[in-house]
Scaffold this motif. Structure first.
Motif: not given
Length: 100
Positions: A54-74
């Motif tokens: 929480e408390g993230l800048q939007e650009w960092y939240a986007f990066e973390l979201e991408k990393d987690l989606i890549a980690l867990y897979g679609r």
């Protein structure tokens, strides 16, 4: 603005099925911007919300979201178990995603 990254887990099993980025009440929203597949999982299993950061800048939240989606897979790419329909890290704040 403060953003966060969250996980949705099946209430029945605790399995992660969605990774998202948001602000305000986005993590708890059940209708607007949710895919038919997401709604099906929630109807069948219910869901819990887990904050990753929480408390993230939007650009960092986007990066973390991408990393987690890549980690867990679609599911739609046969590389994992998430119902996410994109690799994350895209879109605009307040944008509504169609159900298709």
């Amino acid at each position: 603005m403060d953003f966060y990254v969250y996980l949705h887990r099946k209430a029945t099993t605790g399995e992660i099925f969605y990774v998202g980025k948001g602000q305000g009440n986005r993590a708890w929203e059940q209708v607007v911007g949710r895919s038919k597949h997401w709604k099906h999982v929630v109807a069948k299993h219910g869901r819990t919300v887990e904050m990753v950061a929480e408390g993230l800048q939007e650009w960092y939240a986007f990066e973390l979201e991408k990393d987690l989606i890549a980690l867990y897979g679609r599911q739609d790419t046969a590389c994992g178990f998430l119902v996410n329909l994109t690799d994350g890290g895209e879109g605009e704040t307040g944008r509504t995603v169609s159900e298709s």
